[in-house]
Design a protein around this motif. Structure first.
Motif, mmCIF file in Angstrom:
data_model
loop_
_atom_site.group_PDB
_atom_site.id
_atom_site.type_symbol
_atom_site.label_atom_id
_atom_site.label_comp_id
_atom_site.label_asym_id
_atom_site.label_seq_id
_atom_site.Cartn_x
_atom_site.Cartn_y
_atom_site.Cartn_z
ATOM 1 N N GLU A 1 -0.762 5.023 12.314
ATOM 2 C CA GLU A 1 -0.785 6.487 12.352
ATOM 3 C C GLU A 1 -0.594 6.988 13.779
ATOM 4 N N THR B 1 -14.104 7.729 20.251
ATOM 5 C CA THR B 1 -12.661 7.853 20.484
ATOM 6 C C THR B 1 -11.946 6.527 20.246
ATOM 7 N N GLN C 1 0.822 -1.200 0.000
ATOM 8 C CA GLN C 1 0.000 0.000 0.000
ATOM 9 C C GLN C 1 0.858 1.252 0.000
ATOM 10 N N ARG C 2 1.875 1.221 0.852
ATOM 11 C CA ARG C 2 2.694 2.406 0.999
ATOM 12 C C ARG C 2 3.438 2.758 -0.278
ATOM 13 N N ARG D 1 0.087 14.076 21.967
ATOM 14 C CA ARG D 1 -0.714 15.067 21.271
ATOM 15 C C ARG D 1 -2.143 14.553 21.037
ATOM 16 N N ILE D 2 -2.245 13.284 20.617
ATOM 17 C CA ILE D 2 -3.557 12.710 20.307
ATOM 18 C C ILE D 2 -4.389 12.522 21.583
ATOM 19 N N ARG E 1 -8.325 2.283 14.790
ATOM 20 C CA ARG E 1 -7.976 2.437 13.385
ATOM 21 C C ARG E 1 -6.567 3.028 13.239
ATOM 22 N N ALA E 2 -6.272 4.031 14.069
ATOM 23 C CA ALA E 2 -4.965 4.681 13.977
ATOM 24 C C ALA E 2 -3.849 3.723 14.394
ATOM 25 N N THR F 1 -12.872 4.023 18.363
ATOM 26 C CA THR F 1 -12.838 3.675 16.940
ATOM 27 C C THR F 1 -11.655 4.350 16.256
ATOM 28 N N VAL F 2 -11.487 5.642 16.551
ATOM 29 C CA VAL F 2 -10.370 6.387 15.973
ATOM 30 C C VAL F 2 -9.042 5.781 16.428
#
Lengths: 436, 436
Positions: free
Chosen positions: B331, B319, B210-211, B339-340, B325-326, B321-322
């Motif tokens: 990510e 929150t 993918q990358r 920060r996140i 996924r991250a 879910t994010v």
């Protein structure tokens, strides 16, 4: 970068693959990103910008003069250029297009005119064609003599077209190589090659690629004339994005939310879903309110009611997840809907009986009341069956009304299980214990 | 099929693409599936079986004599044969392998010996190699003269190897075609070609594809010797499966559940998740039990408490879910975790204040008690901040302990919001109204 040492930055970052350069940009502080791009000047590969989040990309593009962006865009394949420009403000887009040569501008404008999420936006417009009467050897010779700039960066097949540019078939490069030099292209081409309509939705395109294991596919207009080619690398991104969109929708997060969004923007975009949810929570609570008298007389009911609702909600979510996924992959259709609905209701009933007995025994012991155990067991069975029905039917009903089931099902389904769970438990209890 | 008309079935179904033949098999009644395969006999394309659900495939393979399966498997590319055999019972697998020729058997056995989910299981073992001192024209001539059976069904690059079969670089077919006939392969090859280790996890392979937008990639062993090639069509399936697995895990459904599973099997596989959930529901209820006195004195608390818990649960799910996924896409890493986390807590606080005020006003009016409004507002802010913290931290903690965050986060997160929601609301109320 801090030292503003342009040449050195260019040497260090210029050797990176576009994907790595993209990752480097994302990792930088916001104010340094633009500086990096400007320091690298014409050595900056704009393809790197296709690899990063929308809002970081737009921020950088807006910070650069239109002329510089136009320079960078000119070197890109058509599909990458579209990715860069499609989310920009119309004025900005127009400014960049104006700075391009008329030919480049017209070509890019045509791609941008195709609807959002269509095959036309995904496709590359540089491709290799040959007439059917050429031989394999002739085709190879022509390719050798063609100017590099007129060939795509990479390609996997040669398209065979008639004089009206209508697609007759394609010859894969490996077929071309293993064929005798004198073989005619029309004899070695695959004529029934699957093609994509230029207005087709990109989700459909992704399904086609997945189903038939394609690596590239020709794109044709209404007249079956070849207008472009879609390659698998663009489709892989679509597959990933669609899967992400489903995942986020089920979690109540907007499809476009990214880690680089601001706090305020994120809070705002999540607010809507929570608002819908607050409404359903109040509906469920008003059911509890109807039974205030019973709750007052028997406080154990207030303690246990959330268990019935939550267990139903979770079972319904399992069913809903399966339904939403099966709808997305087209595994669930009218042909097998009845069978799947029956299966889910039976699963709900089996687990309802199991958890009814388990919860009944625990609750009966806890409050020293076997009757209370029986009541909660009955309510549990009722709610798990209702949850299964809601979980399998609601996504299908929403899909029928062209509402994305992944986005909207959750709120409806939990409303069903909360309302049925509270009503069944408190209703049965009120009758059984004559609390009314 | 009903007429048992073998030749006619073969004519009708034989022309189908393997993907369509697979879909046809799935659409048939279970007892007809095996009949179709047997009617088609040697005309049945076993590649169709790679396109269907595991349990339908295994059912068909178990119904066929080992010799027939071996015949069918022999014609397949190595990677498809592995897909067919890897889920079978060991005895069955051995029986089929025994019916193959020693060479085929050894090759297939070696692929099956690589660990589950490794690059070795995904790769094809037929590929095209050339020494670096050949010219482009020579390479093309050799390919033309090679027997079809010794070439892969389709290929996109020629691998350049040294006499020890170590990978030096690769030449893409389009590069080969546009190069002068006399150009040396070592001059046109890309030497820094990204390669995959044979033991690498398939998720890593998918990320690499993918990358870097790859279409195929060479697979090497510890000695950097070329052992196979992975093509994008196999990777697309991996991407889709991984995305599905994440989606199902978040919905509390087992990764391997398929629409073709039986009711009993489905109920059993979902039972575990519901059991974990029942436990957390009882924990939450026991918090309510602690405040039985307060609930008795003020039944409005019982009516409103689920609202606080549910709103916190939904915000936390967003929150989570994010975060899940991250973490899956890498990510979210140690570099940006702080920060996140801060961002999520702020989002929780902003929405907490918003919904606190909204709920406070509605609840205050409903029960005619402004004080109750203030109490529920404070509880709401507390629970949305707690939910944000739980939603972002729990997946990261689980990932640190190598537990799949998609599978396990949900139960922990809702326990946090239920317990904090009930405790905050009933605790604040008990203090404010002196109910203790």
């Amino acid at each position: 970068i801090e030292a503003n040492d342009g040449p050195r930055v260019t040497v260090l970052a210029g050797a990176l693959h576009e994907a790595d350069l993209g990752a480097l940009i994302v990792a930088l502080e916001p104010e340094e990103r633009l500086r990096l791009v400007r320091l690298m000047g014409t050595h900056f590969d704009f393809a790197a910008l296709t690899e990063i989040d929308d809002n970081i990309r737009d921020e950088i593009l807006e910070g650069l003069p239109a002329r510089e962006v136009a320079e960078g865009v000119r070197d890109l394949e058509n599909d990458d250029a579209v990715t860069l420009l499609e989310d920009l403000e119309p004025e900005e887009q127009a400014e960049i297009l104006d700075a391009l040569s008329p030919v480049d501008r017209a070509q890019l404008q045509r791609s941008l005119d195709y609807p959002d999420h269509s095959a036309g936006r995904l496709m590359q417009t540089t491709f290799v064609t040959a007439p059917p009467y050429w031989t394999a050897g002739q085709a190879i010779d022509v390719m050798r003599d063609t100017d590099e700039a007129d060939l795509p960066d990479s390609f996997y097949e040669v398209f065979i077209v008639d004089p009206g540019h209508r697609l007759l078939g394609t010859v894969f490069l490996d077929t071309l190589l293993r064929s005798k030099s004198r073989a005619l292209l029309e004899d070695i081409m695959s004529a029934d090659r699957r093609r994509v309509e230029v207005t087709e939705d990109r989700e459909e395109v992704a399904r086609l690629f997945q189903r038939y294991n394609l690596v590239s596919a020709p794109v044709v207009d209404e007249g079956d004339r070849l207008v472009g080619v879609i390659t698998i690398d663009d489709v892989v991104d679509v597959i990933q994005e669609e899967a992400d969109a489903n995942l986020k929708a089920l979690g109540g997060v907007s499809e476009s939310e990214e880690l680089s969004d601001t706090v305020f923007w994120t809070a705002k975009s999540r607010f809507v879903w929570l608002l819908v949810n607050l409404l359903t929570a109040f509906i469920a609570s008003s059911v509890l309110g109807l039974f205030e008298g019973s709750l007052q007389k028997m406080v154990a009911l207030a303690v246990l009611a959330p268990i019935v609702a939550s267990q139903g909600g979770n079972a319904a979510t399992q069913t809903m997840t399966v339904a939403v996924r099966a709808l997305a992959t087209r595994e669930l259709s009218r042909a097998n809907a009845a069978r799947i609905i029956l299966r889910e209701v039976l699963v709900g009933a089996v687990n309802g009986v199991g958890f009814g007995i388990l919860t009944g025994v625990i609750a009966g012991y806890w409050f020293g009341s076997p009757s209370l155990g029986v009541v909660i067991a009955l309510a549990m069975v009722t709610n798990l069956v209702a949850g299964a029905l809601g979980g399998i039917l609601i996504p299908q009903i929403l899909a029928k009304f062209h509402i994305d089931p992944a986005v909207a099902s959750g709120a409806f389904v939990t409303t069903v299980t909360d309302v049925v769970g509270f009503t069944a438990f408190l209703g049965f209890a009120t009758v059984w214990f004559r609390l009314g």
